[in-house]
Design an enzyme around this catalytic site. Structure first.
Site, mmCIF file in Angstrom:
data_model
loop_
_atom_site.group_PDB
_atom_site.id
_atom_site.type_symbol
_atom_site.label_atom_id
_atom_site.label_comp_id
_atom_site.label_asym_id
_atom_site.label_seq_id
_atom_site.Cartn_x
_atom_site.Cartn_y
_atom_site.Cartn_z
ATOM 1 N N SER A 1 3.258 -1.986 10.496
ATOM 2 C CA SER A 1 4.702 -2.030 10.746
ATOM 3 C C SER A 1 5.325 -3.399 10.457
ATOM 4 O O SER A 1 6.227 -3.840 11.173
ATOM 5 C CB SER A 1 5.027 -1.565 12.165
ATOM 6 O OG SER A 1 4.640 -0.203 12.335
ATOM 7 N N GLU B 1 -7.008 4.793 7.694
ATOM 8 C CA GLU B 1 -6.828 6.214 7.364
ATOM 9 C C GLU B 1 -8.074 6.755 6.658
ATOM 10 O O GLU B 1 -8.423 7.926 6.839
ATOM 11 C CB GLU B 1 -5.560 6.395 6.510
ATOM 12 C CG GLU B 1 -4.305 6.211 7.363
ATOM 13 C CD GLU B 1 -3.106 5.623 6.634
ATOM 14 O OE1 GLU B 1 -3.082 5.649 5.392
ATOM 15 O OE2 GLU B 1 -2.194 5.117 7.321
ATOM 16 N N ASN C 1 0.867 -1.174 0.000
ATOM 17 C CA ASN C 1 0.000 0.000 0.000
ATOM 18 C C ASN C 1 0.908 1.230 0.000
ATOM 19 O O ASN C 1 1.463 1.589 1.029
ATOM 20 C CB ASN C 1 -0.891 -0.049 1.254
ATOM 21 C CG ASN C 1 -1.706 1.215 1.425
ATOM 22 O OD1 ASN C 1 -1.788 2.051 0.523
ATOM 23 N ND2 ASN C 1 -2.312 1.356 2.599
ATOM 24 N N LYS D 1 0.164 4.238 -0.405
ATOM 25 C CA LYS D 1 -0.497 5.436 0.149
ATOM 26 C C LYS D 1 -0.266 6.647 -0.767
ATOM 27 O O LYS D 1 -0.155 6.495 -1.973
ATOM 28 C CB LYS D 1 -0.032 5.685 1.584
ATOM 29 C CG LYS D 1 -0.207 4.433 2.461
ATOM 30 C CD LYS D 1 -0.064 4.674 3.927
ATOM 31 C CE LYS D 1 -0.268 3.350 4.670
ATOM 32 N NZ LYS D 1 -0.219 3.497 6.116
ATOM 33 N N GLU E 1 -5.538 -4.780 10.658
ATOM 34 C CA GLU E 1 -4.508 -3.774 10.872
ATOM 35 C C GLU E 1 -4.808 -2.992 12.153
ATOM 36 O O GLU E 1 -5.614 -2.052 12.129
ATOM 37 C CB GLU E 1 -4.470 -2.792 9.699
ATOM 38 C CG GLU E 1 -4.151 -3.440 8.369
ATOM 39 C CD GLU E 1 -3.557 -2.442 7.395
ATOM 40 O OE1 GLU E 1 -2.435 -2.685 6.933
ATOM 41 O OE2 GLU E 1 -4.192 -1.406 7.119
ATOM 42 N N HIS F 1 -9.570 1.249 4.728
ATOM 43 C CA HIS F 1 -8.313 1.412 5.461
ATOM 44 C C HIS F 1 -8.546 2.366 6.628
ATOM 45 O O HIS F 1 -9.349 3.294 6.516
ATOM 46 C CB HIS F 1 -7.233 1.964 4.521
ATOM 47 C CG HIS F 1 -5.877 1.956 5.145
ATOM 48 N ND1 HIS F 1 -5.468 2.940 6.023
ATOM 49 C CD2 HIS F 1 -4.847 1.079 5.051
ATOM 50 C CE1 HIS F 1 -4.233 2.654 6.425
ATOM 51 N NE2 HIS F 1 -3.831 1.534 5.859
ATOM 52 N N GLY G 1 2.312 2.434 10.776
ATOM 53 C CA GLY G 1 3.269 3.516 10.598
ATOM 54 C C GLY G 1 3.937 3.972 11.884
ATOM 55 O O GLY G 1 4.605 5.001 11.913
#
Ligand code: PGA
Length: 254
Positions: free
Chosen positions: A213, A97, A9, A11, A167, A95, A173
């Site tokens: 991560s 985000e 991904n 991003k 996730e 996701h 991250g």
């Protein structure tokens, strides 16, 4: 036996030229990869260019989002038909985000996923708890609700075509990774929820990726867990050698 799937991904990173470079480097090592499904998810602007680089290889193309309608008056949006037009086979949906910054709910994710399935795109449906939710002991409740809501009413064929990505939001991250045991526990929970909403065959067959991560140094142990079928990789997918090493770690478990 479930085939591992590792998706990068990217991003909101990489210009077209940078994306081509990265895809070329990944292709050098993984063009013929058979034991793991490898998917690259560049930003929309680089889908076409990356698609050209990986055309004719075993590597597949995925998008990071889409609209729930096939076309129409939705200024600034990208439709699943447009993704199919660029030879995308996968699309990341829900996701964290997108849930956090763009207000995506389980209902929206469900709507998008159903349209994706109708157009033969495999949805990679993301679920995961925040740090506060984990600390409050609510991980299972939150993940179960997301799975039930986001994957509602797909039908057996739809579930079998879908990928789930667990996730934990606190691991994305941040450099913090769920321990293999923590991740395995939630993956097993997701499978039991799948069994409840569908049947045993679906529960045993759907691939569940771990994301948050993942690095070359922790991938093998995570992917070695019985219910973890590969990973959704963010930061480490922006570096060709890290991403390749992660795919090779998944290959070891295949
Ligand atoms: P990360 O991101 O690997 O950088 O933690 C994972 C993701 O957001 O899919």
């Amino acid at each position: 036996m479930r085939k591992p799937i590792v998706a990068g991904n990217w991003k909101m990173n990489k210009t077209v030229a940078e994306a081509i470079d990265l895809a070329e480097s990944i292709k050098r090592d993984l063009a013929a990869c058979q034991k793991v499904d490898v998917v690259l998810c560049p930003p929309f602007t680089a889908l076409s260019a990356v698609g050209n680089v990986i055309s004719g290889t075993q590597i597949d193309l995925g998008a990071q989002n889409m609209h729930w309608e096939k076309s129409g008056a939705y200024t600034g949006e990208i439709s699943p038909e447009m993704l199919r037009d660029l030879f995308c086979h996968y699309v990341i949906l829900g996701h964290s985000e997108r849930r956090q910054y763009f207000g995506e709910t389980d209902e929206i994710v469900n709507r998008k996923a159903k349209t994706a399935l109708a157009l033969n795109l495999h949805p990679i449906v993301c679920v995961g708890e925040t740090l506060e939710e984990r600390k409050a002991g609510r991980t299972n409740e939150v993940v179960e609700k997301q799975v039930r809501g986001s994957l509602a009413d797909f039908g057996a064929r739809g579930w079998l075509e879908s990928i789930i990505a667990y996730e934990p939001v606190w691991a994305i991250g941040t450099g913090l990774t769920a321990s293999p045991a923590q991740a395995q526990e939630v993956h097993a929970l997701i499978r039991s929820v799948l069994q409840d909403i569908s049947d045993e065959h679906v529960a045993k067959s759907v691939r569940i990726q771990y994301g948050g991560s993942v690095k070359p140094g922790n991938a093998a142990e995570l992917f070695g867990q019985p219910d973890i079928d590969g990973g959704l990789i963010g930061g480490a997918a922006l570096d060709a050698s890290s991403f390749i090493d992660i795919v090779l770690a998944a290959q070891e478990t295949a």
